[in-house]
Design an enzyme around this catalytic site. Sequence first.
Site, PDB file in Angstrom:
ATOM      1  N   HIS A   1     -34.396 -30.454   0.519  1.00  0.00           N
ATOM      2  CA  HIS A   1     -33.727 -31.493  -0.266  1.00  0.00           C
ATOM      3  C   HIS A   1     -32.488 -31.939   0.497  1.00  0.00           C
ATOM      4  CE1 HIS A   1     -31.529 -27.862  -1.351  1.00  0.00           C
ATOM      5  NE2 HIS A   1     -30.590 -28.598  -1.902  1.00  0.00           N
TER       6      HIS A   1
ATOM      7  N   ASP B   1     -25.740 -28.652   2.769  1.00  0.00           N
ATOM      8  CA  ASP B   1     -25.946 -27.328   3.355  1.00  0.00           C
ATOM      9  C   ASP B   1     -27.388 -27.119   3.820  1.00  0.00           C
ATOM     10  OD1 ASP B   1     -26.281 -27.467   0.541  1.00  0.00           O
ATOM     11  OD2 ASP B   1     -26.282 -25.291   0.341  1.00  0.00           O
TER      12      ASP B   1
ATOM     13  N   HIS C   1     -30.024 -17.474   0.869  1.00  0.00           N
ATOM     14  CA  HIS C   1     -29.167 -18.463   0.195  1.00  0.00           C
ATOM     15  C   HIS C   1     -28.376 -17.740  -0.886  1.00  0.00           C
ATOM     16  CE1 HIS C   1     -28.038 -22.009  -2.242  1.00  0.00           C
ATOM     17  NE2 HIS C   1     -28.282 -22.741  -1.156  1.00  0.00           N
TER      18      HIS C   1
END
Length: 277
Positions: A61, A65, A243
């Site tokens: 997406h 980041d 993440h």
Amino acid sequence: MELVILGSAGGPQPHPGKAAPATAVVVDGDIHVIDCGNGVGRQIVSAGLALKDLRSVSVTHHHVDHNADLGTLVHLAWTAARCEPVDLYGPAPLASMVKQYLELNAPDIDHREALGRPALSGLFRPHEVSGPGTVHDTDGVRISAGIATHPPMPSYSYRVDAHGLSVVVSGDTARCDEVAELSRGADILVHEAYSPDHLAEFMSGSNTRIERLQQHFAQAHTSAEDAGRVATAAGVRTLVLWHLIPWQLSDQEYAAQAARTFDGEIIVGHDLQRIPV
């Protein structure tokens, strides 16, 4: 087939000792990158890989980041002797982003092309992903996209299959059935993870209101415990937590949270970690 954790932190803020989100699946020497946060080119060479072996980049997406170095990664591979096209996959407006990157960096590109390099524009081969399904099927490597839940952004998870082995990278997502289905029977699921009990404690210095941040995480991210539930539902062999938010939490704490709901192998991801599939 090998999984390489290039960056394991979550969020756009740079962290000491943990790079921005990025992973690579290496198949027969070709590098297939999934997400490319800031500094991913340096992480690739720090992991002992060669930038000229970059074959594809899949972006889950368009949060900074996850896509900050999309153009830069191909640009750097070009300076490291890559001459063949690199397939890029991700949601719209991927194609226009590539065009704008080339325009923005024209002074450098023009100079290096004048030295005899092939046209950099020829290395960018963007493919916009608009729904689930196979996005890449070349040289025995199949990459499939699946819907992820990360409002308000269109978001995808990706699965890489080769040589009878498979790796799934969730990208940013709330716990959802679509990611579990994409991961069905995979060898490794790399899934984002956060700790709801520690979010406020470690994010107190943020310039975002904690209440809104907690609400966003509940709607758009997955707790370590729920990542375990996804791994269990999918029947994967190994769950890699990645993440990580907050990044300061210990490996033992993250693993313990996931182990409440998943009894397979759990690995807490670290930068430059190389995991055989």
